[in-house]
Design an enzyme around this catalytic site. Structure first.
Site, PDB file in Angstrom:
ATOM      1  N   LYS A   9      -4.324   7.013  -0.439  1.00 10.77           N
ATOM      2  CA  LYS A   9      -3.901   7.459  -1.768  1.00 10.77           C
ATOM      3  C   LYS A   9      -5.097   7.770  -2.681  1.00 10.77           C
ATOM      4  O   LYS A   9      -6.250   7.421  -2.361  1.00 10.77           O
ATOM      5  CB  LYS A   9      -3.007   6.377  -2.385  1.00 10.77           C
ATOM      6  CG  LYS A   9      -1.699   6.156  -1.608  1.00 10.77           C
ATOM      7  CD  LYS A   9      -0.763   5.229  -2.373  1.00 10.77           C
ATOM      8  CE  LYS A   9       0.525   4.987  -1.615  1.00 10.77           C
ATOM      9  NZ  LYS A   9       1.493   4.193  -2.407  1.00 10.77           N
ATOM     10  N   TYR A  49       8.666  11.530  -1.945  1.00  4.47           N
ATOM     11  CA  TYR A  49       9.203  10.235  -2.364  1.00  4.47           C
ATOM     12  C   TYR A  49      10.640  10.339  -2.892  1.00  4.47           C
ATOM     13  O   TYR A  49      11.084   9.462  -3.645  1.00  4.47           O
ATOM     14  CB  TYR A  49       8.291   9.605  -3.416  1.00  4.47           C
ATOM     15  CG  TYR A  49       7.043   8.945  -2.847  1.00  4.47           C
ATOM     16  CD1 TYR A  49       7.145   7.852  -1.978  1.00  4.47           C
ATOM     17  CD2 TYR A  49       5.768   9.382  -3.186  1.00  4.47           C
ATOM     18  CE1 TYR A  49       6.016   7.226  -1.473  1.00  4.47           C
ATOM     19  CE2 TYR A  49       4.631   8.759  -2.676  1.00  4.47           C
ATOM     20  CZ  TYR A  49       4.763   7.680  -1.823  1.00  4.47           C
ATOM     21  OH  TYR A  49       3.651   7.055  -1.322  1.00  4.47           O
ATOM     22  N   ARG A 102      -4.833  -3.270   2.050  1.00  6.59           N
ATOM     23  CA  ARG A 102      -4.487  -3.405   0.627  1.00  6.59           C
ATOM     24  C   ARG A 102      -5.181  -4.607  -0.009  1.00  6.59           C
ATOM     25  O   ARG A 102      -5.598  -4.539  -1.173  1.00  6.59           O
ATOM     26  CB  ARG A 102      -2.972  -3.468   0.468  1.00  6.59           C
ATOM     27  CG  ARG A 102      -2.336  -2.076   0.601  1.00  6.59           C
ATOM     28  CD  ARG A 102      -0.860  -2.162   0.736  1.00  6.59           C
ATOM     29  NE  ARG A 102      -0.204  -0.857   0.656  1.00  6.59           N
ATOM     30  CZ  ARG A 102       0.992  -0.612   1.183  1.00  6.59           C
ATOM     31  NH1 ARG A 102       1.653  -1.550   1.836  1.00  6.59           N
ATOM     32  NH2 ARG A 102       1.531   0.583   1.067  1.00  6.59           N
ATOM     33  N   ASN A 112      -2.142   1.348  -4.611  1.00  9.27           N
ATOM     34  CA  ASN A 112      -2.187   0.404  -3.486  1.00  9.27           C
ATOM     35  C   ASN A 112      -2.818   0.987  -2.217  1.00  9.27           C
ATOM     36  O   ASN A 112      -2.514   0.565  -1.118  1.00  9.27           O
ATOM     37  CB  ASN A 112      -0.811  -0.226  -3.223  1.00  9.27           C
ATOM     38  CG  ASN A 112       0.213   0.759  -2.714  1.00  9.27           C
ATOM     39  OD1 ASN A 112      -0.026   1.961  -2.727  1.00  9.27           O
ATOM     40  ND2 ASN A 112       1.339   0.265  -2.244  1.00  9.27           N
ATOM     41  N   HIS A 115      -0.272   4.502   2.103  1.00  7.52           N
ATOM     42  CA  HIS A 115       1.162   4.530   2.420  1.00  7.52           C
ATOM     43  C   HIS A 115       1.279   4.618   3.933  1.00  7.52           C
ATOM     44  O   HIS A 115       0.451   5.257   4.578  1.00  7.52           O
ATOM     45  CB  HIS A 115       1.835   5.764   1.799  1.00  7.52           C
ATOM     46  CG  HIS A 115       3.186   6.052   2.383  1.00  7.52           C
ATOM     47  ND1 HIS A 115       4.326   5.410   1.949  1.00  7.52           N
ATOM     48  CD2 HIS A 115       3.568   6.860   3.413  1.00  7.52           C
ATOM     49  CE1 HIS A 115       5.358   5.834   2.682  1.00  7.52           C
ATOM     50  NE2 HIS A 115       4.921   6.712   3.563  1.00  7.52           N
ATOM     51  N   GLU A 126       8.266  12.262   7.928  1.00 15.37           N
ATOM     52  CA  GLU A 126       7.053  12.330   7.096  1.00 15.37           C
ATOM     53  C   GLU A 126       5.947  13.140   7.771  1.00 15.37           C
ATOM     54  O   GLU A 126       5.200  13.861   7.103  1.00 15.37           O
ATOM     55  CB  GLU A 126       6.572  10.912   6.774  1.00 15.37           C
ATOM     56  CG  GLU A 126       7.542  10.173   5.860  1.00 15.37           C
ATOM     57  CD  GLU A 126       7.090   8.774   5.474  1.00 15.37           C
ATOM     58  OE1 GLU A 126       7.807   8.135   4.699  1.00 15.37           O
ATOM     59  OE2 GLU A 126       6.021   8.326   5.943  1.00 15.37           O
TER      60      GLU A 126
HETATM   61  P1  CMP Z   1       4.480   3.317  -0.755  1.00 13.69           P
HETATM   62  O1  CMP Z   1       4.432   2.634   0.558  1.00 13.69           O
HETATM   63  O2  CMP Z   1       3.676   4.557  -0.903  1.00 13.69           O
HETATM   64  O3  CMP Z   1       6.011   3.643  -1.115  1.00 13.69           O
HETATM   65  C1  CMP Z   1       6.466   3.781  -2.438  1.00 13.69           C
HETATM   66  C2  CMP Z   1       5.446   3.346  -3.446  1.00 13.69           C
HETATM   67  O4  CMP Z   1       5.955   3.048  -4.725  1.00 13.69           O
HETATM   68  C3  CMP Z   1       4.829   2.052  -2.983  1.00 13.69           C
HETATM   69  O5  CMP Z   1       4.006   2.288  -1.872  1.00 13.69           O
HETATM   70  C4  CMP Z   1       4.121   1.591  -4.259  1.00 13.69           C
HETATM   71  O6  CMP Z   1       2.824   2.124  -4.394  1.00 13.69           O
HETATM   72  C5  CMP Z   1       5.003   2.197  -5.365  1.00 13.69           C
HETATM   73  N1  CMP Z   1       5.683   1.169  -6.148  1.00 13.69           N
HETATM   74  C6  CMP Z   1       5.510   0.936  -7.469  1.00 13.69           C
HETATM   75  N2  CMP Z   1       6.290  -0.076  -7.878  1.00 13.69           N
HETATM   76  C7  CMP Z   1       6.991  -0.511  -6.802  1.00 13.69           C
HETATM   77  C8  CMP Z   1       7.954  -1.541  -6.589  1.00 13.69           C
HETATM   78  N3  CMP Z   1       8.378  -2.325  -7.579  1.00 13.69           N
HETATM   79  N4  CMP Z   1       8.445  -1.703  -5.336  1.00 13.69           N
HETATM   80  C9  CMP Z   1       8.038  -0.893  -4.316  1.00 13.69           C
HETATM   81  N5  CMP Z   1       7.120   0.098  -4.468  1.00 13.69           N
HETATM   82  C10 CMP Z   1       6.594   0.287  -5.694  1.00 13.69           C
END
Ligand code: CMP
Length: 137
Positions: A9, A49, A102, A112, A115, A126
């Site tokens: 990311k 997303y 992470r 974070n 993904h 994906e």
């Molecule tokens: P990712 O695995 O990219 O999938 C969705 C993303 O939403 C997740 O990682 C986080 O970076 C982001 N995100 C932000 N807030 C939340 C939350 N409360 N729960 C899950 N994902 C979140």
């Protein structure tokens, strides 16, 4: 053999740790079958997303994902989907096990670092979102 999609990311790309993260994959039995650095458009991020579009964090997630380039990769190996998720650690870096990507590189649940596809079925969707078949080798 499975394939899964990884996104490094914008936070991790800005920190210049792309190589360190790709090394985690290669050093743990995953092969990079495809990789490229791209700038997502707002439409790209919203479509990728879409499953989260009703969640309260959707707007921030899209803003964050278009805040700079990302590195998308297809990782291949035995149990690649689960292996990648194990290497990434929990979504919230505060809960991520020591030694995971992470825990080592992420700042917050939004920023974070990475993904990874959450199932084999989503991995196929994906991967097809980002790569043509001829790019996966
Ligand atoms: P990712 O695995 O990219 O999938 C969705 C993303 O939403 C997740 O990682 C986080 O970076 C982001 N995100 C932000 N807030 C939340 C939350 N409360 N729960 C899950 N994902 C979140």
């Amino acid at each position: 053999m499975q394939q899964t999609l990884s996104i490094i990311k914008p936070d991790a790309v800005k920190k210049n740790v792309v190589g360190k993260i790709l090394d985690r994959f290669e050093s743990n039995g995953l092969r990079i079958a495809a990789t490229k650095k791209i700038q997502l458009s707002r439409a790209d991020a919203e479509a990728f997303y879409a499953v989260h579009k009703e969640r309260p964090f959707f707007g921030e997630l899209v803003e964050f994902m278009i805040s700079g380039p990302v590195v998308v990769s297809v990782l291949e190996g035995e149990n690649a989907v689960a292996k990648n998720r194990e290497l990434m650690g929990a979504t919230d870096p505060k809960e991520a096990a020591p030694g995971t990507i992470r825990a080592d590189f992420a700042e917050s649940i939004d920023a974070n670092a990475v993904h990874g596809s959450d199932s084999l079925e989503n991995a196929a969707i994906e991967i097809a979102f980002f790569f043509a078949r001829r790019e996966i080798l």
